[in-house]
Write an enzyme that holds these catalytic residues in place. Structure first.
Site, mmCIF file in Angstrom:
data_model
loop_
_atom_site.group_PDB
_atom_site.id
_atom_site.type_symbol
_atom_site.label_atom_id
_atom_site.label_comp_id
_atom_site.label_asym_id
_atom_site.label_seq_id
_atom_site.Cartn_x
_atom_site.Cartn_y
_atom_site.Cartn_z
ATOM 1 N N ALA A 129 0.829 -1.168 0.212
ATOM 2 C CA ALA A 129 0.039 -0.077 0.124
ATOM 3 C C ALA A 129 0.843 1.260 0.015
ATOM 4 C CB ALA A 129 -0.921 -0.058 1.194
ATOM 5 N N GLY B 202 -0.518 -5.626 -0.522
ATOM 6 C CA GLY B 202 -1.344 -5.538 -1.741
ATOM 7 C C GLY B 202 -0.879 -5.927 -2.974
ATOM 8 N N GLU C 58 -1.547 -9.478 -3.413
ATOM 9 C CA GLU C 58 -2.828 -9.634 -3.379
ATOM 10 C C GLU C 58 -3.473 -9.235 -4.918
ATOM 11 O OE1 GLU C 58 -5.308 -8.835 0.536
ATOM 12 O OE2 GLU C 58 -4.150 -6.982 -0.110
ATOM 13 N N GLU D 76 1.280 -7.248 6.422
ATOM 14 C CA GLU D 76 0.111 -6.461 7.180
ATOM 15 C C GLU D 76 0.122 -6.547 8.593
ATOM 16 O OE1 GLU D 76 -1.358 -6.899 2.843
ATOM 17 O OE2 GLU D 76 -0.520 -7.862 4.419
#
Length: 676
Positions: free
Chosen positions: A63, A102, A105, A125
């Site tokens: 992120a 992210g 992901e 995270e």
């Protein structure tokens, strides 16, 4: 403004490229660009498939941290990854560098994943007290199995591409220098495949007992942290649920964690570490002094550990001792430490020889003449240190930095023994110096700005987290430790036991309490060595040879494996002292232990800030997280004080008769915080 995402047609393949330095963070412009690119792919009949790749040194590394705490701009990452996965045409992720958070992901949402062998995948995270919030807890178990997903998401450590491939997260390996070409070839190969392999549509296979076994194996690591248990629960509760229900549970878990104190604390430390690297009055473009060779004086535990930091970073070290036997012993321990790391697979066997090959042992200070930085790591005696620095003043070349590893002594007094006080600085390493991440940089009154800037840069090279401290007794960390230790001893006199005081600290989240720490460090440290002069409980223990773990007896008794147990003899010694001094006993509560040992640390921290001995409250937090094992989920003593409430801290201190720092009083009265 031009988009960080560009698209280019290579025949019937759309190559989608991100160029968002330094780490291709998934900021709003990147998310918008990816969303538009997938729409372009599906609306153009001449295109059959797409490759998502990144310019620069890495795939999407997570992120955009600058967006933390701000309203999220649309589209959010969950929307973008769903758009990628829902594409009617195949999308291939081409991964180099790191696919983290992210980024991982995004890769999971692609239908196929190709990576170079040096790539790494991870969901870190949890290290910010949150969980993967864009389908990571749902797609990863479906793609690579529940056990692998738990390892990656609940621990947060990245894994190499080969490990990811074995688990099923990576479909194919590419050449280190041909990733884009290999990814395009792969996209052509799968262009007509239907139905597309969508992670969210795959079933989850899970063996009975896997969750409890994982909890049990990692109980010590996860103790006190909210996020790992929430991650386990999210996966556990959704393995047999449809994907849509699973992501809703993931979203609820994410919101619960991000609104909590632990995540706020962990994000605070993440930013605090970066702030600590900045010195307010030293310009960022300050010309650095070249550090190509380092000298270390003293081959004991500290000197050896300090040397290993530089050797591991490929910087040659000349190490000096007074006697050959001490020199041989010290270099022998260093070799043994390296060989131990190689045996555990942390380094390659050839790296042991590379590191030791950069070491020059000597008995002569004169051999430090060509060093750019000399670090003194000898006995804590001002006279000894002044004598050494006086000699270094004439031996070392002009411009060489002269540093002391002292943990308490006055750097200005040491600097005054040289003809070049501007070159003198404190570099306080923490034991074991080759392991502990903290480095307190002590700025003397005359320390030159380029010296400060250089040692801060050196700290980065040897993978330390550096914090600048002013000259005062004990600097930041040890100065704040003193009131804690003093109050802990007083509590023993007033009715507490060592195990009771330690238990409160361990339950708070510390790795150990004050008395366990004394036993580990050595009860005899700082002892006057006169067995007939017994003025404290500590003197009495030292006089009986109860020097801590090394003697299997200190405040606790120890077995052969260094496991502690309460000591009847220590209980007698404490009782004797209570009688001798007429100390008034009372029932000591956990609340009183916290108020007297931890609130006093906060008070000392406030004094340090008041006196300008630390640049900012967050620097103090960094010192305690990285140097003393303060639980990261409490964000350091000053952040913790903010969460408790400064009025509460002041009231607790006043209740026990402590003089409250003016800064702490002022902030409490105004309803302010130490951190923002």
């Amino acid at each position: 403004m031009t988009s960080p995402i560009t698209t280019e047609k290579q025949g019937d393949i759309l190559v989608i490229t991100s160029n968002n330095p330094p780490v291709n963070a998934l900021g709003a412009a990147v998310r918008q660009g990816l969303d538009a690119a997938i729409k372009e792919l599906n609306s153009d009949d001449s295109l059959k498939a797409a490759v998502i790749r990144c310019d620069g040194r890495t795939f999407f590394a997570g992120a955009d941290i600058t967006e933390f705490g701000k309203p999220m701009q649309e589209p959010g990452l969950p929307t973008v990854v769903d758009t990628i996965e829902a594409s009617e045409k195949p999308v291939v992720a081409a991964v180099h560098g790191t696919a983290l958070g992210g980024g991982c992901e995004v890769a999971l949402a692609c239908h196929y994943r190709i990576a170079v062998p040096s790539a790494k995948f991870g969901l870190p995270e949890v290290k910010l007290g949150i969980l993967p919030g864009a389908g990571g807890t749902q797609r990863l178990p479906r793609v690579a199995g529940v056990e692998f997903a738990l390892e990656l998401a609940a621990k947060g450590d990245p894994v190499p591409a080969k490990v990811a491939q074995a688990a099923g997260l990576v479909d194919r390996m590419a050449g280190e220098d041909s990733l884009t070409a290999d990814a395009i070839a792969y996209a052509k190969e799968v262009a007509d495949t239907r139905p597309l392999p969508r992670a969210s549509e795959k079933p989850v296979s899970v063996e009975a007992g896997v969750f409890d076994a994982f909890r049990k194996t990692n109980a010590k690591r996860f103790r006190g942290f909210d996020a790992p248990e929430e991650i386990i629960k999210v996966i556990e509760e959704t393995v047999d649920k449809p994907y849509a229900e699973g992501v809703q549970r993931e979203r609820n878990g994410f919101m619960k964690l991000i609104m909590g104190t632990q995540s706020a604390a962990m994000r605070h430390i993440f930013f605090a570490e970066r702030k600590a690297a900045k010195i307010d009055d030293v310009p960022e473009d300050t010309q650095l002094r070249p550090i190509k060779k380092v000298g270390v004086i003293g081959a004991g535990t500290m000197g050896g550990g300090i040397s290993m930091n530089f050797l591991s970073a490929g910087i040659p070290v000349t190490i000096v001792e007074m006697q050959q036997e001490a020199l041989d012993r010290g270099t022998g321990v260093m070799r043994k430490n390296y060989e131990g790391s190689a045996a555990k697979g942390r380094i390659k066997p050839e790296q042991v020889e590379q590191a030791m090959g950069l070491l020059t042992p000597t008995l002569s200070l004169d051999d430090l003449a060509d060093c750019d930085l000399v670090i003194e790591a000898v006995y804590e005696s001002m006279d000894v240190k002044k004598d050494i620095f006086g000699k270094l003043s004439t031996i070392c070349k002009p411009g060489a930095i002269l540093a002391s590893n002292t943990s308490y002594l006055n750097i200005d007094e040491i600097a005054a023994s040289t003809s070049r006080p501007g070159d003198v600085v404190g570099m306080h390493f923490f034991s074991p110096a080759n392991v502990m991440k903290l480095l307190e940089i002590v700025r003397g009154a005359k320390t030159d700005k380029d010296v400060l800037a250089t040692v801060m840069d050196v700290a980065k090279k040897i993978k330390k987290v550096a914090v600048v401290a002013g000259v005062c007794h004990g600097f930041i960390g040890n100065r704040m430790l003193m009131p804690r230790q003093v109050e802990a001893m007083k509590l023993l006199m007033e009715g507490a036991t060592p195990e009771q005081v330690d238990r409160v600290h361990v339950e708070f989240g510390m790795p150990m309490g004050p008395f366990q720490m004394s036993d580990l460090a050595g009860v005899d440290i700082g002892w006057h060595r006169d067995p007939t002069r017994i003025e404290s409980i500590r003197d009495a223990l030292a006089a009986e040879g109860r020097w801590g773990q090394k003697k299997q007896a200190g405040f606790y008794d120890y077995d052969d494996k260094r496991n502690p147990s309460p000591s009847p003899r220590v209980a007698e010694i404490i009782e004797d002292f209570r009688k001798k001094t007429g100390a008034v006993q009372h029932d000591v509560t956990a609340e009183e232990i916290i108020e007297r040992t931890l609130y006093t640390m906060v008070n000392e921290g406030a004094l340090i800030l008041q006196e300008g001995m630390a640049q900012r409250a967050s620097d103090i937090d960094v010192v305690w997280i990285y140097g003393y094992g303060w639980p990261v989920y409490r964000g350091g003593p000053m952040f913790w004080a903010d969460t408790v409430g400064l009025k509460t801290i002041v009231a607790g201190l006043e209740k026990h008769g402590f003089e409250v720092a003016q800064l702490l009083k002022d902030k409490a009265e105004k309803g302010e915080r130490f951190n923002g």
